[in-house]
Design an enzyme around this catalytic site. Structure first.
Site, mmCIF file in Angstrom:
data_model
loop_
_atom_site.group_PDB
_atom_site.id
_atom_site.type_symbol
_atom_site.label_atom_id
_atom_site.label_comp_id
_atom_site.label_asym_id
_atom_site.label_seq_id
_atom_site.Cartn_x
_atom_site.Cartn_y
_atom_site.Cartn_z
ATOM 1 N N LYS A 56 0.815 -1.360 0.018
ATOM 2 C CA LYS A 56 0.128 0.140 -0.012
ATOM 3 C C LYS A 56 0.808 1.382 0.008
ATOM 4 C CE LYS A 56 -0.119 -0.905 4.867
ATOM 5 N NZ LYS A 56 -0.851 -1.521 5.779
ATOM 6 N N GLY A 65 -7.735 1.771 1.805
ATOM 7 C CA GLY A 65 -8.822 0.583 1.379
ATOM 8 C C GLY A 65 -9.839 1.045 0.515
ATOM 9 N N ASP A 255 15.297 27.685 9.739
ATOM 10 C CA ASP A 255 14.283 27.766 10.693
ATOM 11 C C ASP A 255 14.802 27.019 11.885
ATOM 12 O OD1 ASP A 255 11.746 28.507 12.238
ATOM 13 O OD2 ASP A 255 11.332 26.327 12.171
ATOM 14 N N SER A 258 17.730 28.736 13.552
ATOM 15 C CA SER A 258 17.418 30.118 13.862
ATOM 16 C C SER A 258 16.819 30.354 15.319
ATOM 17 C CB SER A 258 16.861 30.945 12.790
ATOM 18 O OG SER A 258 16.065 32.125 13.372
ATOM 19 N N GLY A 307 9.470 36.618 14.962
ATOM 20 C CA GLY A 307 10.517 36.123 15.807
ATOM 21 C C GLY A 307 11.884 37.113 15.865
ATOM 22 N N ARG A 377 3.573 47.345 6.641
ATOM 23 C CA ARG A 377 4.321 47.058 7.819
ATOM 24 C C ARG A 377 4.164 48.002 8.973
ATOM 25 N NH1 ARG A 377 5.076 43.423 11.368
ATOM 26 N NH2 ARG A 377 7.314 42.450 11.422
ATOM 27 N N HIS A 738 0.708 28.922 13.483
ATOM 28 C CA HIS A 738 0.698 28.719 15.074
ATOM 29 C C HIS A 738 0.764 27.004 15.035
ATOM 30 C CE1 HIS A 738 -0.995 32.835 15.921
ATOM 31 N NE2 HIS A 738 0.360 32.832 16.068
ATOM 32 N N LEU A 757 -20.603 31.184 15.887
ATOM 33 C CA LEU A 757 -20.604 32.490 16.904
ATOM 34 C C LEU A 757 -21.450 33.512 16.344
ATOM 35 C CD1 LEU A 757 -16.757 32.950 16.908
ATOM 36 C CD2 LEU A 757 -17.924 32.514 18.700
ATOM 37 N N ALA A 760 -24.849 32.175 17.726
ATOM 38 C CA ALA A 760 -25.073 32.272 18.925
ATOM 39 C C ALA A 760 -25.034 33.827 19.496
ATOM 40 C CB ALA A 760 -23.873 31.806 19.869
#
Length: 1079
Positions: A56, A65, A255, A258, A307, A377, A738, A757, A760
């Site tokens: 497989k 399957g 990454d 660092s 970061g 930015r 994240h 949301l 609600a």
């Protein structure tokens, strides 16, 4: 990302290695890829030719399957033909299309259908859950409905009896004991090996043994530093339908090396829209906006840099993206979006300079590809960053549109896609660095509501839920880690908020002794104590109830556990990203037991305007002033993203009277506190009039908010939006920035959450672009109803700008204390006279070439650099009897260190020892320049009563010539373009040796005059430069440098021979006492 899927072969290899052999059969398997040689595979696994087989794909494909991707009961030839037929062929799985390249072959296990079972272990916030059903296989159906469940709390282990009681009620007695032993051992390894998900279907349980057939698993990749020896090398394949590119692997490697975060996922290599976004949360929002505006099919990549990466790291990241982007052109041109929120601590100018370098390098390809660039930015030093970007835009020859925080974060996307006009010249608010410029408060563009600070704000009056408030006006913190910049930022915030005392009581740093660190409090300097031990800090500062933990991912757990032992601490902020999930869950459990609130991990922290801020939250002082965080507003927010919390500060300040409190709970799967923990705190605080929630794809915490709205536990208006709506539009799974931002079920998608949301009763905008508008609408309703009463604005006190920051912004200048022109270590690479050290090594300049750069600020010809090296070798040593070596030896034998012993020898160098090189060069060149005949020079020196430097030797003579002199003389005559001074010196030698055979040209003399010939006739120096180098002692420097090698040799020799203290023998001293004392 923490939870990463692994191949089936990897999972089975781990279980083979660590599961007790008594509880299950060993998994036999062979792995096949496009480079596999079938003959070698058979030699390694002989059972391939003797047993029936199963084959497989092993590429994270679910329900193989059902898709017809399993071949059962074939012989080896059949398996080989089945694999060859599919290798490198396209296969569609759901929306994804990919090539089959990895397969797993196993022995076929004959068994009854009734022996098949299903077992799955998965982790969640409060523990682990084991699912088991006695029916397994392809047609298992709805597992959630069928399976029996056993929840295992954190730090607990189920017993076999408990497993049999809760999970194995439908398993017959002969097999039940075996199944229980297996599940217990499997769970033990699940925890020990830091799995986050482990599913076996089918699991075959017979009365003789237990067999693992199909397996799917995920590991917590952040635990590698703890599990490397147990795991070995682990391959994390990309989701099916997306090949792992070399460029992605390169960024992953960057990454890993660092302290910053660098992520890159290629979605569509031929796409026309490319992104280079700063921040995990911002990167998701930009992708959302592109997809919402119809660009999903053209979106080429997902990624982020955050970061505080260095200029060089950002350059490498940008270069990688531009390499991919410019591989082929698009008839409509391409779009590059360089976006980001308002940074907390990343130096925007430094990162932009790295991007600019890459853009300049690819200028021709950018023009050829008709690429348009859109930039937005803000954050520390963003004004300089935007200026640099605008300047390069004028030279690239392509459209470059640059915006700051005056423009909504995602507005550049609609500009790029032609959905809104591009403003010609954005209006920029007149503020910079740590303060508003004169008139800045009067010219700010946004008409924010006026307000007047109240004496009741942040007072300690009793209100409902007051005990739940984390921060007060007098809150004090202890900082773990030597984070001086973050501490200074907190003190500046305290000052601008008119706090009477600093919010930082002390710092803890285990790697130094107790001392005090200097900081600014407004205009004056103060000292903050630094302790080696946390216990000392806690004991001496009992009023500190907040700990801000800047420890690395490797030590954050231990330092937090240590903190929890002190009852005075009520709140802990954990900044580090990448703490293993099992450890995070233990921290959550221990903190809950002690009533401590944890913010983080993987967070920038939180801020309570006019009161308290955690570390770098809120960014530089210019953003604190811009977003009016120096006094409380009426809106409280909670988000996962730290970078987006700053953007929320900006949005809320522009559309309401400002922020009352904001917390970024952190981007990891299990934040220490949840959305609801903070929303209920806010809800119970009468000063908070409305709530804002910024959720994201992955997890189910937002549904707790829905329940609270339905149950009327939350009655205050709440504006909510979940980012990650683009995830549904991708053909393969994408892990966003994240660790927790990945949907494992429809209920975890951002689209589903936003609908829930809204249903609600939350105010949910149509997109992130509309978030500010929705917030303003709710705020205006509250104003109209009189719930929020406008107050007059009171300007904050001025905070002085740090000198270093003002200089970086170009606002001040001062004369330097030192000047240097030979080396520069400030950039990404050390420079010798402007030449990168890598080039010095790669081009093989050697010692001579390095000297030519550092001493002469230029590259000299190869014959010249070889001459320099020859001089060093010749002058390296002249035996132990000379004064310099003698002094070094005596000092060494007195027990002194290397530097002291070396210096004692070097201090003997002067006119009588070693100084003859400069003297010889000066005397011979002066005589030659005056056109004195050699005989006239000799006679003139005799009349003056001066020795001719560089002439004479104690041992060597015409009959016993000095080989060193002969070698140098022959090399110089053969290689130098011209040697007039050496020729002159040799004529002088003929005259002096006619008087005495040992008055030969010695080593000092030949090096001195040859060096002058080099300076004057190599073509590398002007006459003035040549004369200057002679006069400033350059030639003598060769002797000092060369002889240092010998002196160090004598030092090491004496140490190696273990020679004791030297005392000069009496019989080698002539004692001559004054006669008038002899009686």
């Amino acid at each position: 990302m923490s939870a990463k899927a692994i191949r089936e072969v990897t999972g089975k290899a781990l279980l083979n290695k660590h599961m007790p052999s008594s509880v299950c059969a060993e998994c036999r398997f062979a792995s096949v890829d496009e480079n596999t040689k079938w003959t070698e595979l058979v030699n390694e696994h002989p059972w391939l030719q003797t047993e029936k087989l199963v084959v497989k794909p092993d590429q994270l494909i679910k329900r193989r399957g059902k898709l017809g991707l399993i071949k059962v009961g074939a012989d080896f030839a059949g398996v080989q033909a089945w694999v060859d037929e599919r290798m490198n062929k396209d296969q569609k799985v759901g929306k994804a299309v990919g090539k089959l390249r990895h397969f797993i072959i196993e022995p076929f296990l004959p068994h009854d259908q009734g022996d098949e079972a299903y077992v799955c272990i998965f982790s969640h916030r409060n523990g682990d859950t084991i699912l088991f059903t006695h029916e397994g296989g392809v047609d298992i159906g709805d597992v959630d409905a069928k399976a029996l469940k056993l929840d295992v709390p954190i730090e607990e282990t189920p017993s076999e009896d408990e497993i049999m009681e809760k999970l194995l009620t439908h398993v017959d007695s002969p097999r039940k004991e075996k199944a229980a032993a297996f599940i217990k051992a499997l769970y033990d390894q699940y925890v020990d090996l830091y799995f986050t998900y482990l599913e076996i279907n089918p699991l075959v349980i017979t009365s003789e043994n237990v067999y693992i057939l199909d397996l799917a698993a995920k590991l917590d990749a952040t635990a590698e530093f703890m599990c490397k020896s147990k795991w070995g090398e682990v391959d994390y394949p990309p989701p099916f339908g997306r090949d792992a590119l070399a460029e992605e692997a390169y960024i992953a490697d960057l990454d890993a090396k660092s302290g910053a975060s660098l992520k890159l996922t290629i979605l569509n290599e031929k796409g026309r829209i490319w992104t280079m976004v700063a921040g995990g949360g911002a990167s998701v929002i930009y992708s959302d906006t592109i997809c919402e505006l119809g660009g999903a099919g053209e979106l080429a990549n997902y990624g982020e840099y955050s970061g505080a990466p260095s200029e060089q790291q950002t350059y490498e990241y940008a270069k990688t993206i531009l390499t991919l982007m410019t591989k082929e052109n698009h008839p409509d041109g391409k779009i590059l979006i360089i976006g980001g929120g308002i940074a907390n601590f990343t130096n925007v100018a430094a990162t932009f300079k790295g991007i600019v370098r890459a853009l300049q390098q690819y200028q021709a390809k950018l023009v050829e590809g008709k690429i348009s660039i859109f930039v937005r930015r803000a954050g520390p030093n963003y004004q300089e960053g935007l200026r640099v970007m605008r300047e390069v835009g004028k030279t690239l020859g392509i459209p470059v549109h640059v915006f700051g925080n005056e423009t909504h974060m995602t507005a550049i996307v609609s500009m790029a896609l032609g959905k809104r006009p591009i403003p010609r010249e954005p209006v920029v608010e007149s503020h910079t660095a740590n303060f508003l410029l004169p008139g800045g408060q009067n010219t700010a563009q946004s008409p924010r509501p006026e307000r007047k600070t109240s004496a009741m704000e942040h007072s300690s009056v009793d209100t409902k839920g007051a005990t739940k408030q984390l921060f007060q006006k007098n809150s004090k913190a202890i900082i773990w880690g030597m984070q001086t910049r973050a501490v200074q930022g907190m003190l500046d915030f305290d000052f601008v908020c008119s706090r009477t005392e600093p919010s930082v009581s002390a710092m803890v740093y285990p790697f130094t002794g107790d001392h005090k660190q200097k900081f600014y409090w407004g205009h004056k300097e103060i000292l903050i104590p630094v302790y080696k031990n946390m216990a000392d800090a806690m004991k001496k500062h009992p009023d500190a109830d907040v700990l801000i933990n800047f420890a690395s991912l490797r030590s954050a757990y231990d330092s937090t556990i240590e903190t929890l032992a002190f009852p005075q601490v009520r709140t802990i902020a954990i900044i580090a990203e990448g703490i293993p999930e099992n450890l995070t869950r233990i921290l959550i459990k221990r903190a809950k037991e002690k009533g401590v609130s944890i913010i983080g991990p993987a967070t920038v922290g939180g801020i309570k305007p006019g009161c308290f801020k955690i570390g770098n939250t809120g960014g530089m002082m210019d953003n604190i002033l811009h977003s009016k965080l120096y006094r409380p507003g009426s809106v409280a927010y909670v988000s996962r993203s730290g970078g987006m919390s700053n953007e929320l500060n900006n949005i809320i300040s522009h559309n309401t009277d400002g922020v009352y409190e904001g917390v970024a709970i952190g981007g990891d799967r299990y934040p220490g506190t949840t959305f609801m923990d903070h929303l209920m705190r806010y809800h119970d605080n009468p000063e908070v009039k409305m709530l804002v929630l910024l959720g994201e794809v992955g997890g189910v915490e937002e549904y707790e908010v829905c329940e609270a709205l339905d149950e009327k536990r939350i009655t205050k208006p709440i504006v909510a939006w979940c980012i990650g709506t683009c995830a549904d539009m991708f053909s393969s799974e994408v892990q966003f920035g994240h660790a927790g931002a990945c949907a494992n079920a429809e209920r975890e998608t951002a689209v589903y959450k936003n609908k829930a949301l809204a249903a609600a009763g939350a105010h949910v905008p149509s997109s992130f672009d509309e978030l500010g508008i929705e917030i303003n609408k709710v705020y205006q309703d509250l104003l109209h109803e009189g719930i929020i009463v406008p107050k007059e604005e009171v300007p904050p006190p001025t905070v002085p700008m740090d000198y270093n920051w003002a200089r970086e912004l170009g606002l001040i200048r001062k004369p330097a204390s030192f000047m240097t022109s030979i080396s520069d270590e400030r950039g990404q690479e050390l420079l010798y006279a402007g030449m990168p050290i890598s080039a010095v090594l790669e081009q093989g300049l050697g010692i001579g070439g390095t000297l030519s750069l550092l001493w002469f600020q230029r590259r000299l010809p190869q014959y010249a650099t070889k001459f320099l090296e020859m001089c060093l070798m010749i002058t390296a040593d002249h035996g132990p009897a000379v004064s310099g070596a003698h002094n070094t030896i005596v000092c060494t034998r007195a027990g002194k260190d290397l530097v002291s012993s070396l210096v004692s020898g070097l201090l003997t160098i002067g006119d009588r020892f070693g100084g003859a090189l400069d003297g010889a060069a000066r005397q011979f060149s002066e005589a030659f320049d005056k056109s004195m005949l050699p005989m006239e020079f000799v006679n003139d020196m005799r009349k003056k009563g001066q020795l001719i430097m560089g002439i004479g030797h104690r041992v060597k003579s015409l009959n016993n010539p000095d080989k060193r002199v002969e070698i140098v003389k022959n090399y110089v005559k053969s290689n130098f373009p011209s040697t007039p001074l050496l020729d002159y010196a040799l004529q002088v030698e003929k005259i002096t040796t006619s008087k005495k055979p040992n008055l030969i040209l010695n080593v000092d003399g030949v090096i001195g005059v040859a060096f002058v010939d080099l300076l004057r006739h190599s073509g590398s120096f002007t006459p003035e430069e040549a004369e200057e180098y002679i006069n400033i002692g350059t030639i003598n420097g060769l002797f000092v440098l060369g002889r240092s090698m010998g002196f160090i040799g004598h030092y090491l020799d004496q140490k190696r021979l273990k020679q004791g203290l030297y005392r000069h023998p009496w019989d080698d001293i002539s004692y001559v006492m004054p006669e008038h004392y002899s009686s």
